[in-house]
Write a protein that holds these residues in place. Structure first.
Motif, PDB file in Angstrom:
ATOM      1  N   HIS A 198       0.824  -1.225   0.000  1.00 29.85           N
ATOM      2  CA  HIS A 198       0.000   0.000   0.000  1.00 29.85           C
ATOM      3  C   HIS A 198       0.855   1.271   0.000  1.00 29.85           C
ATOM      4  O   HIS A 198       0.867   2.025   0.992  1.00 29.85           O
ATOM      5  CB  HIS A 198      -1.016   0.026   1.146  1.00 29.85           C
ATOM      6  N   PRO A 207       2.178   5.056  -0.428  1.00 35.72           N
ATOM      7  CA  PRO A 207       1.411   6.299  -0.253  1.00 35.72           C
ATOM      8  C   PRO A 207       1.010   6.885  -1.599  1.00 35.72           C
ATOM      9  O   PRO A 207       1.726   6.746  -2.595  1.00 35.72           O
ATOM     10  CB  PRO A 207       2.394   7.213   0.492  1.00 35.72           C
ATOM     11  N   HIS A 208      -0.140   7.544  -1.633  1.00 32.08           N
ATOM     12  CA  HIS A 208      -0.651   8.090  -2.894  1.00 32.08           C
ATOM     13  C   HIS A 208       0.268   9.146  -3.476  1.00 32.08           C
ATOM     14  O   HIS A 208       0.279   9.369  -4.696  1.00 32.08           O
ATOM     15  CB  HIS A 208      -2.056   8.675  -2.689  1.00 32.08           C
ATOM     16  N   ASN A 209       1.077   9.800  -2.600  1.00 27.35           N
ATOM     17  CA  ASN A 209       1.967  10.855  -3.075  1.00 27.35           C
ATOM     18  C   ASN A 209       3.395  10.354  -3.282  1.00 27.35           C
ATOM     19  O   ASN A 209       4.341  11.143  -3.301  1.00 27.35           O
ATOM     20  CB  ASN A 209       1.959  12.033  -2.106  1.00 27.35           C
ATOM     21  N   VAL A 247      -5.206   1.315  -2.029  1.00 28.82           N
ATOM     22  CA  VAL A 247      -4.702   1.881  -3.292  1.00 28.82           C
ATOM     23  C   VAL A 247      -5.887   2.235  -4.181  1.00 28.82           C
ATOM     24  O   VAL A 247      -6.600   1.358  -4.667  1.00 28.82           O
ATOM     25  CB  VAL A 247      -3.780   0.881  -4.027  1.00 28.82           C
ATOM     26  N   GLN A 248      -6.122   3.528  -4.395  1.00 31.39           N
ATOM     27  CA  GLN A 248      -7.205   3.954  -5.274  1.00 31.39           C
ATOM     28  C   GLN A 248      -6.892   3.555  -6.711  1.00 31.39           C
ATOM     29  O   GLN A 248      -5.734   3.470  -7.116  1.00 31.39           O
ATOM     30  CB  GLN A 248      -7.397   5.465  -5.186  1.00 31.39           C
ATOM     31  N   ASN A 249      -7.939   3.322  -7.502  1.00 32.20           N
ATOM     32  CA  ASN A 249      -7.750   2.841  -8.874  1.00 32.20           C
ATOM     33  C   ASN A 249      -6.847   3.748  -9.692  1.00 32.20           C
ATOM     34  O   ASN A 249      -5.965   3.273 -10.421  1.00 32.20           O
ATOM     35  CB  ASN A 249      -9.108   2.699  -9.570  1.00 32.20           C
ATOM     36  N   ARG A 250      -7.070   5.053  -9.592  1.00 33.14           N
ATOM     37  CA  ARG A 250      -6.268   5.993 -10.370  1.00 33.14           C
ATOM     38  C   ARG A 250      -4.802   5.917  -9.973  1.00 33.14           C
ATOM     39  O   ARG A 250      -3.905   5.905 -10.824  1.00 33.14           O
ATOM     40  CB  ARG A 250      -6.802   7.417 -10.161  1.00 33.14           C
ATOM     41  N   VAL A 251      -4.546   5.841  -8.666  1.00 31.63           N
ATOM     42  CA  VAL A 251      -3.177   5.751  -8.174  1.00 31.63           C
ATOM     43  C   VAL A 251      -2.570   4.405  -8.568  1.00 31.63           C
ATOM     44  O   VAL A 251      -1.407   4.320  -8.956  1.00 31.63           O
ATOM     45  CB  VAL A 251      -3.150   5.937  -6.647  1.00 31.63           C
ATOM     46  N   GLY A 252      -3.383   3.349  -8.500  1.00 30.95           N
ATOM     47  CA  GLY A 252      -2.902   2.028  -8.881  1.00 30.95           C
ATOM     48  C   GLY A 252      -2.459   1.969 -10.331  1.00 30.95           C
ATOM     49  O   GLY A 252      -1.465   1.309 -10.658  1.00 30.95           O
ATOM     50  N   ARG A 254      -1.203   4.447 -11.987  1.00 35.87           N
ATOM     51  CA  ARG A 254       0.094   5.122 -12.048  1.00 35.87           C
ATOM     52  C   ARG A 254       1.203   4.192 -11.564  1.00 35.87           C
ATOM     53  O   ARG A 254       2.264   4.088 -12.176  1.00 35.87           O
ATOM     54  CB  ARG A 254       0.068   6.395 -11.204  1.00 35.87           C
TER      55      ARG A 254
END
Length: 275
Positions: free
Chosen positions: A191, A193-195, A219-224, A226
């Motif tokens: 997991h 971090p998103h940033n 993990v959000q889909n958009r971040v995943g 990336r």
């Protein structure tokens, strides 16, 4: 039944999960998984217990552990897979567990200093199968009507930086990668971090990181997406897992997030063959 795919992030009662090692293997088999990784926090004690049940049910038990680490001044968690029980790795995990036991007692003491009543014997009686941590303290205070909710206990006392919280020991991330690789295993970032910055991921990849978790409840889909792109760029294996702890957590059942068989094969191939 034709089994396929894997859940590479599952916890048991040997750390902070609610189900026994055999129970999570049965859960993996019941949803048709080819493999499951038990990744308890800083311990591998569940693996020997789960292995006979996994063999009986025809599920690959991936040796796993979730290591509490520090990287660039913040806590991160790294998932080790396919390692052998190497003395140096086991010793490092043992130090983290010893710190956790002392940390639990220290947090209980701080809560009492703040006016709470904490009976450690009663806490253990409430959670007889668990490896105790701060969530159990919060649950106990809620059950004994000393707080309106578990969230209130964290917000007032136990969250990071609050008066009863005690910092946990962390293993340097580069050391964790090196120890796991020395033990013949591979490492994925749990997991992230998103940033997360690409440069930070690249530095660990150059030090031997093998994969990055691209799908899971944290993990959000958009971040995943990336992270998946970065994995391709850095030749990392994308991994996925449910981060299962208990059956009553929506969206986090065993098998809720899957690592495809092809990626599991890539991960296994990058581990050192048995000596």
């Amino acid at each position: 039944m034709t089994r396929r795919d894997a859940d590479l992030h599952v916890h048991t009662t040997h750390s902070d999960g609610a189900c026994s090692p055999c129970e999570v293997v049965v859960a993996a088999a019941s949803v048709g998984l080819a493999a499951v990784a038990i990744t308890d926090h800083d311990t591998v004690s569940a693996l020997a217990i789960a292995r006979p049940e996994a063999d009986r049910l025809g599920v690959e038990l991936v040796p796993g552990v979730e290591m509490t680490c520090e990287y660039q001044g913040r806590e991160i968690h790294l998932l080790g897979y396919y390692f052998r029980e190497h003395p140096a790795l086991l010793a490092a995990l043992g130090r983290l567990r010893e710190d956790r036991a002392g940390r639990f007692a220290a947090m209980a003491s701080r809560l009492e200093e703040l006016g709470m009543v904490v009976d450690l014997t009663a806490v253990r009686r409430c959670f007889p199968r668990a490896t105790l941590g701060r969530r159990h303290l919060a649950e106990y205070l809620f059950r004994t009507k000393q707080a309106a909710s578990v969230r209130e206990v964290f917000d007032r006392y136990l969250a990071d930086g609050k008066p009863a919280e005690v910092p946990k020991a962390r293993l340097d991330a580069f050391e964790a990668v090196a120890l796991t690789r020395e033990a013949g295993g591979v490492v994925s970032w749990a997991h992230p971090p998103h940033n997360l910055k690409l440069e930070s991921l690249r530095a660990l990849a150059e030090a031997g990181l093998t994969g990055i978790e691209v799908a899971g409840p944290g993990v959000q889909n958009r971040v995943g997406r990336r992270f998946r792109d970065w994995a391709a760029r850095l030749d990392l294996v994308p991994t996925a897992g449910s981060d299962f702890h208990a059956p009553d957590r929506p969206g986090r059942r065993v098998g809720a997030y899957l690592c495809p068989q092809a990626d599991l094969d890539r991960l296994r191939e990058r581990a050192a063959p048995p000596a």
